[in-house]
Scaffold this active site. Structure first.
Site, PDB file in Angstrom:
ATOM      1  N   CYS A  61      -2.375  -5.128   9.812  1.00 31.77           N
ATOM      2  CA  CYS A  61      -3.189  -4.648   8.691  1.00 31.77           C
ATOM      3  C   CYS A  61      -2.770  -5.347   7.410  1.00 31.77           C
ATOM      4  O   CYS A  61      -1.619  -5.259   6.986  1.00 31.77           O
ATOM      5  CB  CYS A  61      -2.998  -3.128   8.554  1.00 31.77           C
ATOM      6  SG  CYS A  61      -3.709  -2.445   7.048  1.00 31.77           S
ATOM      7  N   ASP A  62      -3.731  -6.042   6.811  1.00 29.09           N
ATOM      8  CA  ASP A  62      -3.516  -6.645   5.489  1.00 29.09           C
ATOM      9  C   ASP A  62      -4.101  -5.669   4.475  1.00 29.09           C
ATOM     10  O   ASP A  62      -5.322  -5.442   4.451  1.00 29.09           O
ATOM     11  CB  ASP A  62      -4.241  -7.993   5.440  1.00 29.09           C
ATOM     12  CG  ASP A  62      -4.084  -8.683   4.089  1.00 29.09           C
ATOM     13  OD1 ASP A  62      -3.658  -8.035   3.112  1.00 29.09           O
ATOM     14  OD2 ASP A  62      -4.413  -9.886   4.018  1.00 29.09           O
ATOM     15  N   VAL A  63      -3.270  -5.093   3.626  1.00 29.34           N
ATOM     16  CA  VAL A  63      -3.754  -4.043   2.720  1.00 29.34           C
ATOM     17  C   VAL A  63      -4.711  -4.567   1.642  1.00 29.34           C
ATOM     18  O   VAL A  63      -5.324  -3.776   0.926  1.00 29.34           O
ATOM     19  CB  VAL A  63      -2.595  -3.256   2.052  1.00 29.34           C
ATOM     20  CG1 VAL A  63      -1.752  -2.532   3.086  1.00 29.34           C
ATOM     21  CG2 VAL A  63      -1.739  -4.155   1.166  1.00 29.34           C
ATOM     22  N   TYR A 149       4.727  -7.708 -11.876  1.00 29.46           N
ATOM     23  CA  TYR A 149       5.206  -6.699 -10.906  1.00 29.46           C
ATOM     24  C   TYR A 149       5.252  -5.332 -11.582  1.00 29.46           C
ATOM     25  O   TYR A 149       4.772  -4.338 -11.033  1.00 29.46           O
ATOM     26  CB  TYR A 149       6.591  -7.102 -10.392  1.00 29.46           C
ATOM     27  CG  TYR A 149       7.174  -6.151  -9.373  1.00 29.46           C
ATOM     28  CD1 TYR A 149       6.753  -6.175  -8.039  1.00 29.46           C
ATOM     29  CD2 TYR A 149       8.152  -5.217  -9.724  1.00 29.46           C
ATOM     30  CE1 TYR A 149       7.288  -5.302  -7.095  1.00 29.46           C
ATOM     31  CE2 TYR A 149       8.688  -4.338  -8.787  1.00 29.46           C
ATOM     32  CZ  TYR A 149       8.262  -4.388  -7.474  1.00 29.46           C
ATOM     33  OH  TYR A 149       8.782  -3.517  -6.538  1.00 29.46           O
ATOM     34  N   ALA A 151       3.567  -4.306 -14.132  1.00 29.86           N
ATOM     35  CA  ALA A 151       2.197  -3.835 -14.401  1.00 29.86           C
ATOM     36  C   ALA A 151       1.598  -3.180 -13.157  1.00 29.86           C
ATOM     37  O   ALA A 151       0.961  -2.120 -13.235  1.00 29.86           O
ATOM     38  CB  ALA A 151       1.319  -4.997 -14.856  1.00 29.86           C
TER      39      ALA A 151
END
Ligand SMILES: NC(=O)c1ccc[n+]([C@@H]2O[C@H](COP(=O)([O-])OP(=O)(O)OC[C@H]3O[C@@H](n4cnc5c(N)ncnc54)[C@H](O)[C@@H]3O)[C@@H](O)[C@H]2O)c1
Length: 257
Positions: A61-63, A149, A151
């Site tokens: 699974c690629d989010v 990161y 943010a």
């Protein structure tokens, strides 16, 4: 946790692996989802040997793909009949690949939360559940070495607190919380490419890490278990750190880090 069913993203290694193992140890069934197939399958094989073949499975699974996240939720429900715990943990730290990082760290959490809500909400046939989003201490305090990161993680904290503020949650049977660790001993802190990004004085990052210290994965996993055990964890923003003086606050921010 005998009746709980969890989906953990980014669970092939690091913190996600630790959260999955804790859930399995406590009796839950777990879907380990990750973009890394080989590492994810090896992790699941190890878990199956410890906890039983029918308790855990792997899904690629690629989010950053809504279809992948939807399919992972469907696979979990198909295999175990429901979803009751969603841990949106997948993340990366690369100021050089800042746009991709926004997709993974922020959009990935948004999509994971939305799909989990659709599967868990009581008014639409779900059994209720808990969404735990993995933010960072960089979502609570400014970090000049990794501004993008930070943010994304401020975004995750704001997103989670906004869901938690929904007055209709009791009838939906849902709760939302997030965990904000300082540096933890995983691959993420080894691959520091912040110098290739556009921030200035990124070389300060090693000094900051030395000052703040690095926690073992087990410390963050204990905090995760404490969060799950809390009878009313909606809205909890949990800072996890060795730095003294940090307290868990509901709907608030730590007094200092
Ligand atoms: N390690 C730290 O110091 C630290 C501190 C605070 C927060 N965090 C957060 O904890 C979470 C877990 O990180 P970690 O420290 O275990 O790092 P890690 O690099 O060991 O693990 C991250 C996992 O996420 C997976 N992943 C990355 N992109 C993905 C994608 N598009 N789709 C699916 N999976 C993907 C990776 O394959 C990997 O298995 C992250 O959200 C991270 O930002 C880490």
């Amino acid at each position: 946790m005998r009746n709980e069913v969890a989906l953990v993203t980014g669970a092939a290694q690091g913190l996600g692996r630790g959260f999955s193992e804790a859930l399995l140890r406590r009796g839950a069934k777990v879907c380990v989802a990750d973009i890394k197939v080989q590492t994810g399958e090896a992790t699941v094989l190890n878990f199956q040997q410890q906890f039983g073949r029918d308790r855990v499975f792997f899904v690629k699974c690629d989010v950053t793909s809504e279809e992948d996240v939807k399919a992972a939720v469907q696979a979990t429900r198909g295999r175990f009949g429901k979803l009751t715990i969603m841990v949106n943990n997948a993340g990366m730290s690369s100021e050089a690949e800042w746009s991709k990082m926004v997709d993974v760290n922020l959009k990935g959490v948004i999509v994971g939360t939305q799909e989990a809500v659709a599967a868990m909400r009581r008014d639409a046939g779900g059994q209720g559940g808990v969404v735990v989003n993995i933010a960072s201490a960089a979502g609570l305090i400014p970090v000049h070495t990794t501004p993008v990161y930070a943010a994304t993680k401020f975004g995750v904290v704001g997103f989670t607190r906004s869901w938690a503020a929904n007055p209709h949650l009791p009838s939906l049977g849902l709760s939302f919380s997030c965990i904000c660790p300082t540096f933890t001993d995983t691959d993420m802190i080894v691959h520091d490419d912040s110098r290739k990004g556009r921030c200035l004085y990124s070389e300060d990052s090693q000094r900051v890490m030395a000052e703040v210290g690095v926690m073992p994965v087990s410390q963050v996993v204990s905090a995760f278990e404490q969060l799950l055990d809390s009878p009313d964890n909606n809205g909890v923003v949990m800072a996890v750190t060795n730095i003294k003086g940090v307290r868990i606050r509901r709907h608030g921010r730590p007094s200092r880090l």
